[in-house]
Write a protein that holds these residues in place. Sequence first.
Motif, short mmCIF file in Angstrom:
data_model
loop_
_atom_site.label_atom_id
_atom_site.label_comp_id
_atom_site.label_asym_id
_atom_site.label_seq_id
_atom_site.Cartn_x
_atom_site.Cartn_y
_atom_site.Cartn_z
N GLU A 262 15.59 -10.98 13.54
CA GLU A 262 14.41 -10.68 14.36
C GLU A 262 13.84 -9.32 13.98
OE1 GLU A 262 13.07 -10.07 19.05
OE2 GLU A 262 15.12 -10.70 18.57
N ALA A 263 14.71 -8.35 13.76
CA ALA A 263 14.25 -7.03 13.34
C ALA A 263 13.56 -7.09 11.99
CB ALA A 263 15.44 -6.06 13.28
N LEU A 264 14.15 -7.82 11.05
CA LEU A 264 13.57 -7.92 9.71
C LEU A 264 12.21 -8.59 9.74
CD1 LEU A 264 13.95 -7.49 6.67
CD2 LEU A 264 15.10 -9.73 6.57
N ALA A 265 12.07 -9.64 10.53
CA ALA A 265 10.77 -10.32 10.63
C ALA A 265 9.71 -9.37 11.19
CB ALA A 265 10.89 -11.56 11.50
N ASN A 266 10.07 -8.57 12.19
CA ASN A 266 9.14 -7.57 12.72
C ASN A 266 8.79 -6.53 11.67
OD1 ASN A 266 8.41 -7.57 15.81
ND2 ASN A 266 10.51 -8.35 15.71
N GLU A 267 9.80 -6.09 10.93
CA GLU A 267 9.55 -5.08 9.89
C GLU A 267 8.62 -5.61 8.81
OE1 GLU A 267 11.99 -2.36 6.60
OE2 GLU A 267 13.08 -3.77 7.90
N ARG A 268 8.85 -6.83 8.36
CA ARG A 268 7.99 -7.39 7.31
C ARG A 268 6.57 -7.58 7.82
NH1 ARG A 268 10.07 -7.00 2.26
NH2 ARG A 268 8.80 -8.77 1.62
N ALA A 269 6.43 -8.00 9.07
CA ALA A 269 5.09 -8.14 9.64
C ALA A 269 4.41 -6.77 9.73
CB ALA A 269 5.18 -8.77 11.03
N GLY A 270 5.15 -5.77 10.17
CA GLY A 270 4.57 -4.43 10.28
C GLY A 270 4.12 -3.88 8.95
N LYS A 271 4.93 -4.07 7.93
CA LYS A 271 4.57 -3.57 6.59
C LYS A 271 3.33 -4.29 6.08
CE LYS A 271 7.85 -2.80 3.60
NZ LYS A 271 9.08 -2.97 2.77
N TYR A 272 3.23 -5.60 6.36
CA TYR A 272 2.04 -6.33 5.92
C TYR A 272 0.78 -5.78 6.58
CZ TYR A 272 -1.65 -9.77 5.88
OH TYR A 272 -2.88 -10.36 5.78
N PHE A 273 0.82 -5.60 7.90
CA PHE A 273 -0.40 -5.15 8.59
C PHE A 273 -0.76 -3.72 8.22
CE2 PHE A 273 0.48 -8.84 11.31
CZ PHE A 273 -0.79 -9.41 11.31
N LEU A 274 0.22 -2.89 7.91
CA LEU A 274 -0.12 -1.57 7.38
C LEU A 274 -0.82 -1.69 6.04
CD1 LEU A 274 2.94 0.78 8.13
CD2 LEU A 274 0.80 0.55 9.40
N SER A 275 -0.36 -2.64 5.22
CA SER A 275 -0.95 -2.79 3.87
C SER A 275 -2.39 -3.25 3.91
CB SER A 275 -0.12 -3.77 3.05
OG SER A 275 -0.29 -5.11 3.50
N VAL A 276 -2.80 -3.95 5.00
CA VAL A 276 -4.19 -4.41 5.11
C VAL A 276 -5.01 -3.49 6.01
CG1 VAL A 276 -3.60 -6.80 4.61
CG2 VAL A 276 -3.65 -6.01 6.99
N GLY A 277 -4.43 -2.36 6.41
CA GLY A 277 -5.19 -1.36 7.16
C GLY A 277 -5.18 -1.52 8.66
N ASP A 278 -4.44 -2.49 9.21
CA ASP A 278 -4.37 -2.66 10.65
C ASP A 278 -3.18 -1.87 11.18
OD1 ASP A 278 -4.26 -3.50 13.29
OD2 ASP A 278 -4.79 -5.57 12.84
N THR A 279 -3.37 -0.58 11.36
CA THR A 279 -2.26 0.30 11.73
C THR A 279 -1.76 0.04 13.15
OG1 THR A 279 -3.85 2.01 12.38
CG2 THR A 279 -2.95 2.12 10.14
N GLU A 280 -2.64 -0.37 14.04
CA GLU A 280 -2.20 -0.62 15.41
C GLU A 280 -1.17 -1.73 15.46
OE1 GLU A 280 -4.13 -2.21 19.58
OE2 GLU A 280 -5.30 -0.79 18.38
N LYS A 281 -1.48 -2.87 14.83
CA LYS A 281 -0.51 -3.97 14.79
C LYS A 281 0.71 -3.57 13.96
CE LYS A 281 -3.41 -8.12 15.37
NZ LYS A 281 -4.77 -7.52 15.40
N GLY A 282 0.46 -2.91 12.84
CA GLY A 282 1.56 -2.56 11.95
C GLY A 282 2.61 -1.72 12.64
N TYR A 283 2.19 -0.64 13.31
CA TYR A 283 3.17 0.23 13.95
C TYR A 283 3.78 -0.41 15.19
CZ TYR A 283 2.16 4.09 10.83
OH TYR A 283 2.03 4.89 9.72
#
Length: 372
Positions: A262-283
């Motif tokens: 569960e932690a890894l899935a959240n981390e991968r999602a966060g890294k993806y949204f940071l990469s596309v510029g959506d910092t709110e979702k990413g963090y």
Amino acid sequence: DKGCEGRTLVSNSLFVWHLRKPLTEQLDPLLKAHQYGMESGDIHHANLSAGAYTMLHFFAGLPLGHLEEDAEAFKSQLELYEQATQMPLISIFHQGAMNLMGKSANPVKLTGTAMDQDEYLNDPDDTNRKNRVQALWLMLIQVAFYYEDLDVASETAENLWRCRTSVEGVAFFIPAYLMFMSLVSLDVWKTTRQRKFKKQARLHHKELIKWERHDVANIEHRVKLLHAEHEQIKPRTKPKWLKIAYDEAISDARRSGITQDEALANERAGKYFLSVGDTEKGYSYLRRATILYAEWEANGKVQHMVNKYFFATPKTASSSWPYNLVQPKHQSAAAEQSVYGMGIRRARIPVNGVQTTPIAPLNTIGDHANIV
């Protein structure tokens, strides 16, 4: 016959029950198998159950501190009875847990108080050497991936790929092996753009899908996470579609009870949204991932996340969560809203239920196995 029953419990826990039941439900039977083996004089299978228990404890997502305690107790018993066959396996997962807990000088090398990686790899003893080295690589690829050392992870993946014929079957650790092999291959492909890595990532994903088609338990969240990761590299995939894919993987991982997934899935999602510029979702995803890693007691990984993504201050010594995540780095303000709109997640807490009979002389082993 207790010896026969103990051997049956070990075989079912390793190869059968995980296909239909949560991993945590197989820990007590392994402790019972250990007890029966000791009582009947079948020391070999008693220690085999100890090795299986240590591995299963790690993959089930229970707190790593408990694994450390149990591994030390099992190893003391192995030394007492001069049984060496399971010592390497227990030591590998013991050291892997310590690396993730931040108790090693080099987080991506399995060397510390429990074992020395170089000695294990260079040991000329051929007794179970293939299984020993394979277990070491299986642990190392996970540790390296959690600490985002792609060089070590990719080298380890190549070693596992070369011995892939020996990791076939229906053992409970195969789904985790397939997931990490696919994730590492995808990340290497993103860096090198070499087609062989993309091909390997797809191959391992397809292998995991085959397991899912047979309604195997503890699989669905891994398939969905890999689906999101593979969709991510397609040029026309929209972030809103990927959010749905990642959220489904996270939700299924939560139901499985495997905290680190569960932690890894959240981390991968966060890294993806940071990469596309959506910092709110990413963090928001990354904050949740960090809290879950803390729940797993992987404090070394927590520190890695804090150093990379957050400004943090320590909390009081009595708090189970070691940090106040004051503010994400590179962002002026962060939304505290739950990713799922569900508020605070329900904590996994120990249950004072019926335990298996204590195993003399190690009556502290497994007293924390039952988890909601």
